[in-house]
Design an enzyme around this catalytic site. Structure first.
Site, PDB file in Angstrom:
ATOM      1  N   ASP A 115       0.823  -1.201   0.000  1.00  0.00           N
ATOM      2  CA  ASP A 115       0.000   0.000   0.000  1.00  0.00           C
ATOM      3  C   ASP A 115       0.862   1.259   0.000  1.00  0.00           C
ATOM      4  O   ASP A 115       1.919   1.309   0.628  1.00  0.00           O
ATOM      5  CB  ASP A 115      -0.894  -0.025   1.245  1.00  0.00           C
ATOM      6  CG  ASP A 115      -1.820   1.162   1.320  1.00  0.00           C
ATOM      7  OD1 ASP A 115      -2.689   1.298   0.450  1.00  0.00           O
ATOM      8  OD2 ASP A 115      -1.679   1.963   2.272  1.00  0.00           O
TER       9      ASP A 115
ATOM     10  N   GLU B 181       1.227  -0.523  -5.171  1.00  0.00           N
ATOM     11  CA  GLU B 181       0.276   0.541  -5.433  1.00  0.00           C
ATOM     12  C   GLU B 181       1.096   1.828  -5.512  1.00  0.00           C
ATOM     13  O   GLU B 181       1.398   2.442  -4.495  1.00  0.00           O
ATOM     14  CB  GLU B 181      -0.774   0.646  -4.323  1.00  0.00           C
ATOM     15  CG  GLU B 181      -1.852   1.669  -4.657  1.00  0.00           C
ATOM     16  CD  GLU B 181      -2.414   2.394  -3.458  1.00  0.00           C
ATOM     17  OE1 GLU B 181      -3.450   3.073  -3.614  1.00  0.00           O
ATOM     18  OE2 GLU B 181      -1.827   2.321  -2.371  1.00  0.00           O
TER      19      GLU B 181
END
EC number: 2.4.1.18
Length: 733
Positions: free
Chosen positions: A415, A468
């Site tokens: 993330d 990401e």
């Protein structure tokens, strides 16, 4: 440590107790204040002139005796919970302590008679930041040590004056169990006999400033159910049955294999289900729809449910809201047995400021940088990790390995990578400091990501790491030995933003935004991409996927189906968030999850939502059976535009090729009109083509403008009738 009534004879002869030499005043004060680095030097049994001194620290005890060969010798109270005596013995014997409280007696092993349960190799690797199985060295580990069962507690707190173990077994008072410092490693250790699985505990830390506070274990492998915050002693007894899956999962490189991902928020997918109950439903549902993988939004423990798991406090503990760590293993195992890979969202960019967790762990910035310009994340009100500190890097790298090795996770979606890579991320001038070369790149974060990826790929063959990363950072999926970050795949945020922007326009205006759908092919091979329609795109006022589309409900559903057909044919892997597979119209809410009632014929006689779900099932089925759609995702030779500039018609047509050159023709028509006799050039050598999939089919809820018969090639082209707001796939017969 069970209470029991006991009566042992008093000793006689040479075991007669004598007064023990008093403790040095400073040592005594530091010990009682929880600020002594070596309580084992003061407590336990030690040879002195005239015999062996026994000293115990047992607050609230009425009396303490030493038991040797069934004979007990009473220790004299020194006050403040200290008891001691000198026994005229030649050597330290095997002994236990008999501790009398107001409600009974306990016969226990003395924690201060045991050698350290951590070896020099462990401490050396911790100091170097190279302990790749850190969870086996730090935290709470049930073990048998010197022939006695108990739990070894170990924690890294280099700035602390002292650390003690507190738990339900001490009524959350840490006085009785001070830990010893293991030197330059910054590690504190204590073996507590008789403490086993299920025991709740924390570390009571005394900072260098004299402040005292309780902290949850950073390495805890289980926790209490939030909002409770204690760590829990645990040990796995799970027996895996997924060996076939594990043996073959890395047989084909991921970028050359089918890879279609269903993103799930476990607590809300089916509200109220535990890990084991989910194991009965989720694998069957995902298998029926044909996805190759599930991606689980963060599973690691987090105190605040509405953070969806992105505010992690227990990096080594699956959330206890849904069951035990072995229950989570059971779910992963069930998915593997169903032939489904498991990707887990992993959050190494930041952590919350809760005062019982990692924040200022030993009274000083430890896991976070000391420089305020690097310590706090301006967007999320959290701390960032100090990637330049080797022990912190080790904590995170080992954590990535932990999930792969201990839980058989097949992929880590990392993330917020962009927030890690740039020192000025979301910061204004004066709020950040440049790197040693004067640049904005966080070189420590780069080194960490490279180390993490290299370590995971070395230790866990077949695992894929996914970034990401929302900027144009060069080499996210380039190998680390070539200077890249070393990820296997990267979310294509550009494609997502551009394509959603295009599809949100009325068809009459789409011709002015045609390049938003075609621009992705300019950079499609710069990285190994996943095309994500994730949870982030269907919350916080962004609307569900079908609700982003213009027009009435019929047109929105048609656009939704056509868009999914375009997405599944486009180079790159696919990811779709739960609820979007059946065109849920409402935004996702973690409070109630997907609107499953939309699939119930009793509530919806028309196959609106069931038709979209059936389309996703067929998209995945044809996708998996057609190597042209996945085998050359990262090879420019696997793609060719047929029509990339038909802006007036709102048409996109392209060919995909497999390794043998067999093509698939994908045609997306984003206008509500039917276009007849539409000419599309195709490769020579393929005289007949048939529809492999048509999103306008009646069984999906479309207008059924289809072509059931094979189509002949004429003058190197096909002449097709393009259905309205639809994607059609054709393959050679």
């Amino acid at each position: 440590m069970a209470l029991r009534d006991t009566s042992l004879p008093e000793p006689s002869g040479p075991a007669r107790c004598l007064p023990a030499p008093p403790l040095d005043g400073t040592d005594r004060s530091r010990l009682l204040a929880g600020a002594h680095h070596d309580p084992h030097a003061l407590l336990g049994a030690h040879p002195v002139a005239g015999g062996i001194v026994f000293r115990a620290l047992r607050p609230f005890a009425r009396a303490v005796s030493v038991v040797i060969d069934g004979m007990r010798s009473g220790l004299a109270s020194e006050g403040d919970g200290l008891f001691s005596a000198l026994l005229p013995l030649d050597a330290i014997p095997d002994y236990t302590l008999l501790v009398a409280y107001a409600d009974g007696e306990q016969e226990v092993h003395d924690p201060y008679r045991f050698l350290p349960a951590l070896g020099e190799t462990d401490l050396h690797l911790i100091r170097e930041g190279r302990h790749e199985q850190l969870w086996k060295a730090l935290g709470a580990e049930p073990i048998t040590h010197q022939g006695v069962t108990g739990t070894r507690f170990a924690v890294w707190a280099p700035n602390a004056q002292g650390v003690r173990v507190a738990g339900e077994f001490t009524h959350w008072d840490g006085q009785a169990f001070p830990m010893r410092s293991l030197g330059a490693s910054g590690v504190w250790e204590l073996f507590l006999p008789g403490i086993g699985e299920g025991a709740r505990y924390k570390f009571e830390i005394t900072s260098r400033h004299g402040d005292r506070f309780l902290k949850a274990d950073p390495m805890a492998r289980a926790t209490e159910v939030p909002p409770a915050t204690a760590s829990v002693v645990t040990s796995s007894r799970y027996e895996w049955s997924d060996q076939e899956w594990m043996d073959r999962r890395g047989a084909t490189p991921v970028h050359e294999a089918p890879f279609s991902v269903y993103e799930v928020h476990l607590p809300s997918w089916r509200k109220g289900l535990t890990y084991r109950q989910l194991a009965e439903e989720l694998p069957a549902y995902v298998k029926e729809l044909g996805f190759t993988h599930v991606e689980l939004m963060p599973v690691a423990e987090h105190p605040f449910g509405p953070s969806w798991g992105y505010q992690v406090t227990g990096f080594y503990a699956p959330t206890s809201r849904l069951g035990s760590p072995d229950d989570f293993r059971f779910l992963v195992d069930a998915l593997h047995r169903a032939g489904i890979g498991v990707i887990m969202d992993w959050v190494p960019a930041h952590f919350p400021k809760d005062d019982w967790a990692l924040a200022r762990f030993d009274g000083e910035p430890l896991y976070e940088p000391g420089d305020w310009r690097r310590a706090e994340h301006p967007d999320w009100g959290t701390y960032e990790f100090d990637f330049g500190r080797v022990e912190v890097r080790n904590f995170l790298v080992a954590n990535a390995v932990y999930w792969c090795e201990e839980f058989h996770i097949d992929g880590l979606r990392v993330d917020a990578v962009a927030s890690m890579l740039y020192l000025d991320y979301s910061r204004d001038s004066g709020q950040w400091s440049p790197n040693v070369f004067g640049g904005r790149e966080d070189l420590d974060a780069v080194a960490f990501l490279q180390e993490m990826n290299a370590t995971v790929y070395r230790r866990a063959p077949g695992v894929v790491t996914i970034a990401e990363e929302s900027t144009a950072w060069d080499g996210v999926t380039r190998p680390t030995d070539s200077g890249g970050l070393g990820f296997g795949l990267k979310w294509n945020m550009g494609w997502m933003h551009d394509s959603l922007g295009y599809i949100s326009h009325e068809p009459v205006h789409r011709k002015y935004h045609h390049n938003e759908m075609s621009f992705s092919m300019v950079y499609a091979y710069s990285e190994n991409y996943i095309l994500p329609i994730s949870h982030d795109e269907v919350v916080h006022g962004k609307q569900a996927l079908v609700s982003k589309m213009p027009g009435d409900w019929r047109q929105r559903r048609a656009d939704h189906r056509a868009y999914l057909g375009f997405m599944w044919a486009h180079p790159g892997k696919q990811l779709l968030f739960m609820g979007q597979e059946f065109a849920q119209g409402a935004e996702w809410s973690q409070e109630h999850g997907p609107d499953w009632w939309l699939l119930d014929p009793a509530y919806a006689a028309e196959p609106d939502h069931r038709g979209v779900r059936d389309l996703v099932r067929d998209l995945n089925a044809v996708y998996r059976e057609t190597p042209a759609l996945w085998q050359r995702d990262t090879d420019p030779g696997g793609f060719r535009w047929v029509l990339g500039d038909a802006a007036e018609d709102n048409v996109f047509a392209f060919l995909r090729f497999d390794a043998q050159g067999t093509p698939l023709l994908a045609v997306s028509h984003f206008s509500p009109a039917v276009r007849e006799d539409y000419r599309l050039a195709v490769p020579e050598g393929f005289p007949l083509w048939r529809e492999a999939l048509n999103t306008d089919s009646a069984r999906y809820g479309g207008s059924d403008v289809t072509c059931p018969d094979p189509v002949k090639t004429e003058d190197g082209a096909l002449r097709l009738t393009l259905p309205p707001l639809a994607t059609v796939w054709l393959t050679p017969v």
